[in-house]
Scaffold this active site. Sequence first.
Site, mmCIF file in Angstrom:
data_model
loop_
_atom_site.group_PDB
_atom_site.id
_atom_site.type_symbol
_atom_site.label_atom_id
_atom_site.label_comp_id
_atom_site.label_asym_id
_atom_site.label_seq_id
_atom_site.Cartn_x
_atom_site.Cartn_y
_atom_site.Cartn_z
ATOM 1 N N PRO A 50 55.759 -47.340 -77.926
ATOM 2 C CA PRO A 50 55.506 -45.899 -78.035
ATOM 3 C C PRO A 50 55.578 -45.230 -76.668
ATOM 4 C CG PRO A 50 53.508 -47.178 -78.510
ATOM 5 C CD PRO A 50 54.602 -48.149 -78.295
ATOM 6 N N ALA A 59 52.394 -42.133 -79.405
ATOM 7 C CA ALA A 59 50.996 -41.869 -79.732
ATOM 8 C C ALA A 59 50.886 -40.574 -80.532
ATOM 9 C CB ALA A 59 50.169 -41.775 -78.457
ATOM 10 N N GLN A 90 52.269 -45.280 -83.746
ATOM 11 C CA GLN A 90 51.021 -45.529 -83.027
ATOM 12 C C GLN A 90 50.055 -44.382 -83.304
ATOM 13 O OE1 GLN A 90 50.442 -45.012 -78.661
ATOM 14 N NE2 GLN A 90 50.196 -47.237 -78.650
ATOM 15 N N TYR A 92 42.318 -44.450 -73.650
ATOM 16 C CA TYR A 92 42.064 -43.543 -74.744
ATOM 17 C C TYR A 92 40.842 -44.017 -75.540
ATOM 18 C CZ TYR A 92 46.458 -41.766 -73.063
ATOM 19 O OH TYR A 92 47.427 -41.255 -72.246
ATOM 20 N N ARG A 144 47.478 -51.950 -79.828
ATOM 21 C CA ARG A 144 47.842 -52.080 -78.418
ATOM 22 C C ARG A 144 46.552 -52.012 -77.606
ATOM 23 N NH1 ARG A 144 52.388 -48.768 -74.779
ATOM 24 N NH2 ARG A 144 53.300 -50.684 -73.949
ATOM 25 N N LEU A 202 57.402 -53.392 -67.232
ATOM 26 C CA LEU A 202 58.519 -53.261 -66.287
ATOM 27 C C LEU A 202 59.592 -54.320 -66.488
ATOM 28 C CD1 LEU A 202 56.586 -52.348 -63.004
ATOM 29 C CD2 LEU A 202 57.568 -50.809 -64.714
ATOM 30 N N GLY A 209 60.435 -50.329 -72.583
ATOM 31 C CA GLY A 209 60.244 -48.889 -72.665
ATOM 32 C C GLY A 209 61.167 -48.108 -71.752
ATOM 33 N N ARG A 210 60.861 -48.122 -70.457
ATOM 34 C CA ARG A 210 61.676 -47.363 -69.504
ATOM 35 C C ARG A 210 63.148 -47.765 -69.581
ATOM 36 N NH1 ARG A 210 56.750 -48.347 -67.211
ATOM 37 N NH2 ARG A 210 55.713 -46.636 -66.107
#
Length: 368
Positions: A23, A57, A100, A183, A231, A304, A326-327
Amino acid sequence: MSKLFSEATIGSVNLSNRIIIPPMCQYSAANGQATEWHLMHYGNLSLSGAGLLIMEATGIAPEGRISYGDLGLWDEKTAFALAKVVNFIRLHSQIPLAIQLSHAGRKASTDLGWKPGLSLSTDNPNGWQTFAPSAEPLSTGGTTPEALTTEGIKKIISQFAAAAKRAVAIGFNAVELHGAHGYLIHQFLSPVTNKRTDEYGGSLENRMRFALEVFEAVKAVVPKDFPVGIRISATDWIENGWDLPQSIELAKQLDSKGCGYIHVSSGGLDGALQQLPSLQSGYQLALAEAIKKEVKMPVIGVGLITEPQEAEDAIESNKADMIAVGRGMLYDPRWGWHAAAALGAKAIGVKQYLRCEPHKLKGLFKSE
């Protein structure tokens, strides 16, 4: 044969490979409702060749959003808008979809993600009062949250369950609970942010209670074999905070309750207090590996990882069952195709794009 491109399962969901799109917030919703950006963004990622796409999210309540630009799934309007995205993807891709579900707690009411560190007060038209386990603001300041009452806690648990029911109804294949990155669920877990003296604070058992009750409430309203994952941040990287041994205990508890998978990240509780290690490829994999040794459910590693061989090596060495990219996916939305080419595997392609297959890689694509 590539381990990264071997098939896998999460509950009743079959994955064609072990590449996960994690996410990643887009801060592009309107009043919680998905927009044309989400059609384009997720439509693009659905053709990436990954095994699972987890949407960003998504707030279970308006005040649970990180920012005013976050997706929501708290009523018929937000569900209808998000259903359009799911249905659009289904026209062109069979990639399994997860969502998510999140409540940001004290980290809610911020400006858009590309304006970091800008908490919005209740005086701002885009801001609102935040809530948390305890009235503990971030060390960098911002809004002071209201400590949740027991009644408020129960309401949020029911909101998680209601959002999960909507997710099932509009066609998602799995739900992920956001228990990471500072969170609300993470705030209850960590002694840094949870100063309560009732049944939701103090001991590890009490601090885990909210996370476990949210999981149980969601699990109770979805179909029997519908995967509910989570997660987590396996450590705060803060002295006397939430750490790996506590994460292992939480993972064991969730595993015994039928958790679909655990997605292992770290940090995010308080950026000014955390002492991160050197940020290099796979820096969080040791956390995933330690948890994997203690549970039966699949473990997703992240951190990463941008090169196909890095992901392959992580699975080959049993550091994780699946790898989230992700990235790398934002930079290269066909990362799955290029990983297959690099590892001598086959990727999911679409007929409209088959002509891009390099002559020397004939046979790269397999049909959905």
